[in-house]
Scaffold this motif. Structure first.
Motif, PDB file in Angstrom:
ATOM      1  N   THR A   1       0.788  -1.142   0.007  1.00  0.00           N
ATOM      2  CA  THR A   1       0.014   0.068   0.030  1.00  0.00           C
ATOM      3  C   THR A   1       0.819   1.240  -0.272  1.00  0.00           C
TER       4      THR A   1
ATOM      5  N   SER B   1      -6.077   7.323  -5.332  1.00  0.00           N
ATOM      6  CA  SER B   1      -6.565   6.873  -4.117  1.00  0.00           C
ATOM      7  C   SER B   1      -5.882   5.290  -3.868  1.00  0.00           C
TER       8      SER B   1
ATOM      9  N   TYR C   1      -6.761   2.019  -1.147  1.00  0.00           N
ATOM     10  CA  TYR C   1      -7.649   1.452   0.076  1.00  0.00           C
ATOM     11  C   TYR C   1      -7.194  -0.011   0.430  1.00  0.00           C
TER      12      TYR C   1
ATOM     13  N   VAL D   1      -9.174  -2.845   1.947  1.00  0.00           N
ATOM     14  CA  VAL D   1     -10.421  -3.221   1.868  1.00  0.00           C
ATOM     15  C   VAL D   1     -10.692  -4.718   2.456  1.00  0.00           C
TER      16      VAL D   1
END
Length: 153
Positions: free
Chosen positions: A82, A93, A95, A97
């Motif tokens: 990430t 963006s 995320y 999840v």
């Protein structure tokens, strides 16, 4: 205008126009410039307002392709993956999840060749077990923020 909803009303005015002057905000909210300034400072200190940024039209800048990447990753490597995505300049963006995938990332690219080159470079990490990339055909809404509910609504 009641002071109970002043902070929410101030945030909503800024969502409508992030470049509004203190004077115009004060006029719109029917309070003094000092009151707006003080509440705005409090909202910034509390972390409610984190900054003021422009909405960028990436298409106008030549980034015509939006891609959504879904990645399955080894759990221990998730922070590194990430962070790599976050640091990539074309990812807007990232995320972590729940569900079938561990990470979803959205990127802007000049064209499909640019997208392919960038994504192939990004997903060579051996800790990425599976990837799925979707190209956005039509942007219906992007970078939208919602107004806060106030007692006046």
């Amino acid at each position: 205008m009641t002071y109970e909803t002043l902070d929410d009303d101030l945030v909503n005015e800024l969502l409508d126009n992030g470049r509004a002057s203190l004077r115009s905000l004060a006029e719109e909210l029917d309070v003094s410039v000092t009151t707006v300034s003080n509440h705005l400072s409090d909202l910034e200190e509390e972390g409610v307002i984190e900054g003021y940024t422009p909405k960028v039209n990436y298409d106008e800048l030549g980034y015509d392709v939006t891609a959504i990447m879904q990645l399955k990753a080894e759990g221990h490597a998730l922070p590194e993956i990430t962070e790599t995505l976050r640091d990539h300049r074309q990812m807007i963006s990232v995320y972590e999840v729940t569900g079938d995938y561990d990470v979803i990332a959205v990127g802007k690219f000049e064209d499909t060749d640019d997208m392919n080159d960038q994504i192939k470079t990004l997903i060579t990490d051996p800790d990425i077990n599976q990837s799925n990339t979707s190209i956005v055909l039509n942007t219906v809404a992007e970078n939208e923020q919602f107004e806060l509910e106030t007692d006046d609504d």
